[in-house]
Write an enzyme that holds these catalytic residues in place. Structure first.
Site, PDB file in Angstrom:
ATOM      1  N   GLY A  27      67.288   1.923   0.674  1.00 18.85           N
ATOM      2  CA  GLY A  27      67.566   3.066  -0.286  1.00 18.85           C
ATOM      3  C   GLY A  27      68.573   2.610  -1.161  1.00 18.85           C
ATOM      4  N   HIS A  28      69.286   2.415  -0.395  1.00 14.16           N
ATOM      5  CA  HIS A  28      70.759   1.917  -1.652  1.00 14.16           C
ATOM      6  C   HIS A  28      70.586   1.085  -1.532  1.00 14.16           C
ATOM      7  CE1 HIS A  28      72.815   4.778   2.360  1.00 14.16           C
ATOM      8  NE2 HIS A  28      73.026   5.696   1.472  1.00 14.16           N
ATOM      9  N   GLY A 138      70.820   8.285  -6.375  1.00  7.35           N
ATOM     10  CA  GLY A 138      69.221   8.721  -5.420  1.00  7.35           C
ATOM     11  C   GLY A 138      68.401   9.945  -5.955  1.00  7.35           C
ATOM     12  N   GLU A 139      67.352   9.965  -6.458  1.00 10.42           N
ATOM     13  CA  GLU A 139      66.333  11.328  -6.378  1.00 10.42           C
ATOM     14  C   GLU A 139      66.431  11.592  -4.490  1.00 10.42           C
ATOM     15  OE1 GLU A 139      62.871  10.258  -8.723  1.00 10.42           O
ATOM     16  OE2 GLU A 139      63.994   9.697 -10.280  1.00 10.42           O
ATOM     17  N   LYS A 140      66.480  10.815  -3.998  1.00 11.89           N
ATOM     18  CA  LYS A 140      66.487  11.774  -2.867  1.00 11.89           C
ATOM     19  C   LYS A 140      66.793  12.878  -2.668  1.00 11.89           C
ATOM     20  CE  LYS A 140      66.859  11.877   1.953  1.00 11.89           C
ATOM     21  NZ  LYS A 140      68.384  11.603   2.437  1.00 11.89           N
ATOM     22  N   ASP A 141      68.678  13.086  -3.140  1.00  9.39           N
ATOM     23  CA  ASP A 141      69.441  13.901  -2.898  1.00  9.39           C
ATOM     24  C   ASP A 141      69.400  14.411  -4.119  1.00  9.39           C
ATOM     25  OD1 ASP A 141      70.877  13.107  -0.197  1.00  9.39           O
ATOM     26  OD2 ASP A 141      70.817  11.322  -1.178  1.00  9.39           O
ATOM     27  N   GLN A 144      72.080  16.757  -5.814  1.00  8.13           N
ATOM     28  CA  GLN A 144      73.463  15.770  -5.937  1.00  8.13           C
ATOM     29  C   GLN A 144      73.196  15.512  -6.614  1.00  8.13           C
ATOM     30  OE1 GLN A 144      75.754  13.688  -2.948  1.00  8.13           O
ATOM     31  NE2 GLN A 144      74.281  11.715  -4.096  1.00  8.13           N
ATOM     32  N   VAL A 167      63.097   5.900  -1.605  1.00  9.72           N
ATOM     33  CA  VAL A 167      63.075   4.663  -0.946  1.00  9.72           C
ATOM     34  C   VAL A 167      62.126   5.269  -0.125  1.00  9.72           C
ATOM     35  CG1 VAL A 167      63.527   2.126   0.191  1.00  9.72           C
ATOM     36  CG2 VAL A 167      64.026   3.094  -2.167  1.00  9.72           C
TER      37      VAL A 167
END
Ligand code: AMP
Length: 275
Positions: A27-28, A138-141, A144, A167
């Site tokens: 992801g990173h 990232g859209e995961k957070d 944020q 991801v």
């Protein structure tokens, strides 16, 4: 770091920053690869920011491996890694914070008091140290990312913020450093997050639009897995994060679930069928 950033800027480079807490995963690396496209000096910060952890959270046990992170960062062409010590970021007498009024009231805010204040403050510091033209998150957070976009607008940072889609592991689990905490059993239950998001997307595509119905079936599916405890299942406006009663346009479904002792989050934008 500031001198290096000024040098990069003066040599005409476009500086791109990817802020992370390290223990890098795919992801990173996706954020870094995206960063490559938007500039010619890619900086990654690695900082486990104590200010964004609550007193009962995992600051001490959060995994760290700078050598491994350096190798991974190099493999995707990162130019500079900035990995400061906490005492260099927060000197004695530190007392200035960035607080947003509305966005932190929703989703993770209530169960993580001061978390977003810690995030906004550290990102503001990183932006002031490196003055990046572009920064990648990232859209995961999701919350944020919304908070950083708002802060940048409100405080005129002038940094362009780019979001990167989540991801996932081949089975759907959103990649996260905290997945390393999961036992084998818990890892199976962690799939309830991505599966329930998919189920909700399917339901919305079939015409179900009542938020109460959707959250009920989502909570039901998550609850049917062992070791899960729901923190929230929310349907909200993708910009304000305020809860909505009906899904009649693109709507954020956001989840936070404790799986064993590990708190996991995931989200998706649900899209109803077009008329
Ligand atoms: P962290 O190290 O967890 O603070 O994350 C650093 C950055 O990577 C944040 O912008 C995260 O949103 C992003 N990120 C973490 N996990 C993922 C993922 N699975 N997909 C995309 N971005 C991610």
């Amino acid at each position: 770091m500031r001198q290096e950033a000024i040098r990069l800027l003066q040599s005409g480079k476009t500086v791109v920053l990817v802020p992370t807490m390290g223990y890098l995963h795919e992801g990173h690396l996706a954020l870094m690869r995206e960063g490559q496209k938007h500039g010619d000096a890619l900086i990654v910060s690695i900082f486990v920011n104590p200010k964004q952890f609550g007193p009962a959270e995992d600051l001490q046990r959060y995994p760290r491996d700078l050598d491994r992170d350096m190798t991974l960062a190099e493999s995707v062409g990162v130019d500079v890694v900035f990995a400061p010590e906490a005492r260099a970021m927060y000197e004695e007498g530190f007392q200035t914070h960035v607080d947003l009024e509305l966005l932190p009231r929703h989703l993770c805010g209530p169960s993580r008091p001061n978390h977003f204040r810690g995030v906004a403050t550290v990102v503001a510091k990183l932006f002031n140290i490196m003055r990046p033209q572009v920064a990648i998150f990232g859209e995961k957070d999701y919350q944020q990312l919304a908070i950083i976009r708002c802060m940048v607008r409100d405080l005129s940072f002038g940094t362009r913020i780019i979001g990167v889609p989540t991801v996932r592991e081949p089975d759907g689990l959103a990649m996260s450093t905290r997945n390393t905490y999961l036992s084998e059993d818990e890892r199976r239950s962690a799939l309830s997050l991505s599966e329930s998001l998919q189920q909700a997307q399917k339901a919305v595509a079939e015409g179900i639009s009542d938020s109460a119905d959707l959250t009920r079936s989502t909570s039901g599916l998550i609850g049917s897995y062992p070791h899960t405890r729901i923190d929230y299942v929310a349907l909200c406006d993708p910009d304000t994060l305020e809860e909505v009663d009906r899904v009649d346009g693109p709507t954020l479904m956001a989840l936070a679930v404790r799986v064993g002792g590990t708190r996991l989050i995931d989200n998706a934008i649900l899209k109803p069928i077009e008329d």
